[in-house]
Motif scaffolding. Structure first.
Motif, PDB file in Angstrom:
ATOM      1  N   LEU A 233       0.817  -1.208   0.000  1.00 45.93           N
ATOM      2  CA  LEU A 233       0.000   0.000   0.000  1.00 45.93           C
ATOM      3  C   LEU A 233       0.851   1.259   0.000  1.00 45.93           C
ATOM      4  N   LEU A 235      -0.217   5.012   0.861  1.00 46.10           N
ATOM      5  CA  LEU A 235      -1.342   5.817   1.333  1.00 46.10           C
ATOM      6  C   LEU A 235      -0.835   7.212   1.671  1.00 46.10           C
ATOM      7  N   ASN A 236      -1.570   8.211   1.271  1.00 42.92           N
ATOM      8  CA  ASN A 236      -1.124   9.597   1.451  1.00 42.92           C
ATOM      9  C   ASN A 236       0.299   9.803   0.945  1.00 42.92           C
ATOM     10  N   TYR A 240       2.864   2.328   3.463  1.00 42.40           N
ATOM     11  CA  TYR A 240       2.070   2.187   4.677  1.00 42.40           C
ATOM     12  C   TYR A 240       2.405   0.864   5.357  1.00 42.40           C
ATOM     13  N   GLY A 242       1.260   0.213   8.894  1.00 41.86           N
ATOM     14  CA  GLY A 242       0.337  -0.139   9.973  1.00 41.86           C
ATOM     15  C   GLY A 242       1.021  -0.276  11.312  1.00 41.86           C
ATOM     16  N   PHE A 243       0.393  -1.035  12.190  1.00 42.65           N
ATOM     17  CA  PHE A 243       0.830  -1.134  13.585  1.00 42.65           C
ATOM     18  C   PHE A 243       2.109  -1.953  13.707  1.00 42.65           C
ATOM     19  N   ILE A 246       2.595  -5.691   9.353  1.00 46.39           N
ATOM     20  CA  ILE A 246       1.993  -6.848   8.692  1.00 46.39           C
ATOM     21  C   ILE A 246       0.747  -6.366   7.952  1.00 46.39           C
ATOM     22  N   THR A 247       0.971  -5.748   6.800  1.00 45.17           N
ATOM     23  CA  THR A 247      -0.137  -5.171   6.044  1.00 45.17           C
ATOM     24  C   THR A 247      -0.347  -5.931   4.738  1.00 45.17           C
ATOM     25  N   GLY A 248      -1.464  -5.655   4.085  1.00 43.65           N
ATOM     26  CA  GLY A 248      -1.686  -6.159   2.735  1.00 43.65           C
ATOM     27  C   GLY A 248      -1.938  -7.650   2.632  1.00 43.65           C
ATOM     28  N   ILE A 329     -10.560   2.122   1.662  1.00 40.88           N
ATOM     29  CA  ILE A 329      -9.416   3.030   1.523  1.00 40.88           C
ATOM     30  C   ILE A 329      -9.446   3.858   0.238  1.00 40.88           C
TER      31      ILE A 329
ATOM     32  N   ASN B 219      -2.712   4.362  14.127  1.00 42.14           N
ATOM     33  CA  ASN B 219      -3.478   3.618  13.135  1.00 42.14           C
ATOM     34  C   ASN B 219      -4.730   3.050  13.784  1.00 42.14           C
ATOM     35  N   LEU B 233     -10.999   6.516   9.438  1.00 43.66           N
ATOM     36  CA  LEU B 233      -9.654   5.973   9.550  1.00 43.66           C
ATOM     37  C   LEU B 233      -8.655   7.036   9.978  1.00 43.66           C
ATOM     38  N   LEU B 235      -4.667   6.945   9.778  1.00 47.13           N
ATOM     39  CA  LEU B 235      -3.545   6.135   9.296  1.00 47.13           C
ATOM     40  C   LEU B 235      -2.275   6.972   9.357  1.00 47.13           C
ATOM     41  N   ASN B 236      -1.208   6.373   9.839  1.00 46.77           N
ATOM     42  CA  ASN B 236       0.048   7.119  10.032  1.00 46.77           C
ATOM     43  C   ASN B 236      -0.192   8.412  10.814  1.00 46.77           C
ATOM     44  N   GLN B 238      -2.696  10.420  10.841  1.00 46.55           N
ATOM     45  CA  GLN B 238      -3.461  11.461  10.164  1.00 46.55           C
ATOM     46  C   GLN B 238      -4.827  10.946   9.732  1.00 46.55           C
ATOM     47  N   PRO B 239      -5.852  11.812   9.726  1.00 39.24           N
ATOM     48  CA  PRO B 239      -7.122  11.401   9.119  1.00 39.24           C
ATOM     49  C   PRO B 239      -6.859  10.996   7.677  1.00 39.24           C
ATOM     50  N   TYR B 240      -7.522   9.931   7.235  1.00 42.39           N
ATOM     51  CA  TYR B 240      -7.265   9.411   5.906  1.00 42.39           C
ATOM     52  C   TYR B 240      -8.479   9.613   5.015  1.00 42.39           C
ATOM     53  N   ILE B 329      -4.819  -3.343   6.590  1.00 40.58           N
ATOM     54  CA  ILE B 329      -4.244  -2.099   7.109  1.00 40.58           C
ATOM     55  C   ILE B 329      -3.677  -2.238   8.524  1.00 40.58           C
ATOM     56  N   GLU B 332      -3.851  -0.596  15.004  1.00 46.09           N
ATOM     57  CA  GLU B 332      -3.527  -0.880  16.404  1.00 46.09           C
ATOM     58  C   GLU B 332      -4.822  -1.059  17.195  1.00 46.09           C
TER      59      GLU B 332
END
Lengths: 396, 396
Positions: A233, A235-236, A240, A242-243, A246-248, A329, B219, B233, B235-236, B238-240, B329, B332
């Protein structure tokens, strides 16, 4: 392991002469070019908030001083000036470990590829042997190019599996079970360079927005369809994680209630019905002979009905899982990578139908779905981009 | 409409006296406090990259000059010093339009609530009438507090539906069909203030990381379960908002193949089996009398088996949809909001079971699931936070 603070930072702040960077605005342009690769003047203006006149003046100044090189290109049908950093001698290394190969690229901080090689690995290879082989290949490539070991910033390594960023280990769920539990510090001992690691799909996504035709896309899903089905991902405008990192894990969307047990421990996951492994197995039942991804590609191009049906069933299921994610998303772009991309629309059309089925109409209508622009180079180029960006971030 | 450049920027950069902010580090602390609300010294150090000693010195200096106020708190079991900006006279307004109410909060740039009121609206209310009513309520609140209209930075408005950020209109799919097509510039004409708008679930998520007990979570998914099921959401950190601003449409995950047609145009969406509307309808068949969300809350607390079953079925389905998203995504924290949160574990437990069913084990084990910390204040507080953060961003 992956910590950017450990990166050597030589050259990240002063890719040209220090004198050329005396102005803050110049620094912003250089940082943007480091982070985003070659960019048009319009992209530089948008990305830094500077006026186009200011960008144009600074670029002319930097070009005169040899910090950047410019070349005319066509962007959205208009003539534009592409700006890229010139060579500082620093080298970023990208290494991609696949299921049957390792590929290495050497490149400059200006995102220019200096050297690129791939060697085959045996199926089910021994990981420590493969890493040694890669380290030797890298040494040979440096020697062949007469590059000093000191010029290597660090080595980015792509691994086909989820990486727990808390501990720096490859988690259960790696496509190659041999990789599970590998501590990434071990890689540094073999390569004798600082190493940064990431999951292959994450690196594919990063490559697309730095090297690929999709530079500047801020919200993107890169879906790699292979032995596993994973997504990376952006994003922005940023990778990305995540926490935990372990994403995607798109391949582990449950799609059938009474399905088979998946390697992740759950049941009926997308991967258990739509991976290339399952396609090969399904088609193998018919022909009573081993089938390979190369066979699927060839017969798909020959419009073999069984192959088209198996690819279509998989594509629809994958598209539906993507549609669920797109609803949440709202990406601008979905890119498909992996060994089957040569099938083109025979793969994309069912994926698009799956997205259309699950995404709300406005999302389905506005999400572009395309084949990855970088093919089998994506992961290694993304690994090199990770090094370049890591050097930058570590210096801020 | 929502463009922050239109915000009046008075006071955003100099919330204390200008002299107090002569150092860059002070500015960074102030910006962090503006963006994140009251923070402990440890959070300030982490968020700005300054050393704890530097933070402590600057905070002491700013407190002496009256720019910030400090108060002792307990954070993660340890004693800490909470730092917040003191009042500058500037006011951020948050307005939350629900299905049957409008709620307004006035607060300072330091995230202190000055006034808060809610008035009921009739079911199926006329939107332009409701907006006029809200504008009159705001005028009365300003008058009651003897606040000059000049002191209002702008008005943040929460709308229960998706907002297309390209055009600034509420899209088809709004819970309240009356809102569809409302142009948000119209709101400015009635309020006679600059207006920023956002979807209610997005504002709930923003409120949690600015006002709530979950400050600093980077997150987070905020899931609002009501007449619709939507997610906001962070994410990172920030509002996404994704590509078009149409994010978090969790309620439109298809969950049944031959289900009923959904208001989004698709079929068998999560909302068609798990919204409060459907729960009310399902329970109404049994008692042959109108059921309300208040009844569900009361009977759920009395452990009425039919209510618990209906809530459990909905919760599991919602949890499964959340699990699919969590796989991709890796949040947390998942927070549950909406009118049913008073059910507590009777609602949370089935959601957790649904997540466990669909998420890969490491994600299911590490994703916290809790009830929103702000209850029915979340959306209006989030709308005010949007104003505070917008003023900051517009000034950078």
């Amino acid at each position: 392991m992956t910590a950017t603070p450990g990166l050597p930072l030589r050259g990240a702040r002063n890719p040209g002469s220090q004198g050329a960077l005396r102005h803050l605005n110049q620094e912003r342009l250089v940082e943007f070019l480091l982070a985003n690769g070659p960019s048009t003047q319009a992209e530089l203006a948008r990305g830094t908030g500077l006026s186009t006149a200011t960008v144009s003046n600074i670029v002319r100044d930097m070009a005169m001083k040899g910090v950047v090189a410019t070349s005319p290109v066509t962007s959205s049908g208009r003539r534009a000036l592409l700006v890229q950093l010139t060579d500082t001698g620093d080298i970023a290394v990208g290494v991609d470990f696949g299921r049957r190969h390792v590929r290495i690229v050497l490149c400059t901080l200006g995102y220019e590829v200096i050297a690129e090689e791939e060697v085959p690995l045996p199926l089910g290879y021994d990981v420590s042997g493969a890493v040694r082989e890669a380290a030797e290949l890298l040494d040979r490539m440096l020697l062949a190019g007469a590059h000093d070991r000191q010029s290597v910033l660090s080595v980015g390594v792509g691994i086909p599996g989820p990486i727990d960023r808390r501990t720096g280990t490859v988690l259960q769920g790696a496509i190659l079970p041999e990789w599970v539990g590998v501590r990434l510090r071990d890689l540094e001992d073999v390569f004798r360079f600082p190493v940064v690691v990431d999951n292959d799909a994450n690196l594919g996504a990063l490559a697309e927005v730095t090297w690929g035709a999709n530079r500047g896309v801020r919200n993107l899903i890169f879906v790699k369809i292979g032995t596993g089905i994973g997504a990376g991902l952006i994003l922005n405008g940023q990778p990305y994680y995540g926490f935990l990192g372990i994403t995607g894990e798109l391949g582990h969307t449950p799609v059938t209630d009474q399905g088979v047990i998946c390697r992740c421990g759950n049941r009926g996951c997308l991967e258990t019905i739509a991976s290339t492994t399952v396609m090969i197995e399904t088609l193998g039942h018919r022909v009573n002979a081993p089938v390979s991804t190369a066979d699927i590609l060839q017969r798909g191009r020959d419009r073999d009905p069984a192959v088209l049906r198996v690819v279509s069933d998989a594509g629809i299921a994958i598209g539906q899982a993507i549609g669920n994610i797109a609803n949440v998303i709202n990406p601008e772009l979905v890119l498909i990578g992996g060994p089957l991309v040569g099938l083109g629309d025979a793969l994309l059309d069912p994926i698009r139908r799956g997205i259309q089925h699950n995404a709300i109409p406005v999302i389905a209508d506005t999400t572009a779905v395309r084949i990855s622009s970088l093919g089998d180079r994506a992961e290694s180029l993304g690994a090199a981009a990770l090094v370049i960006q890591g050097a930058l971030a570590g210096n801020e």
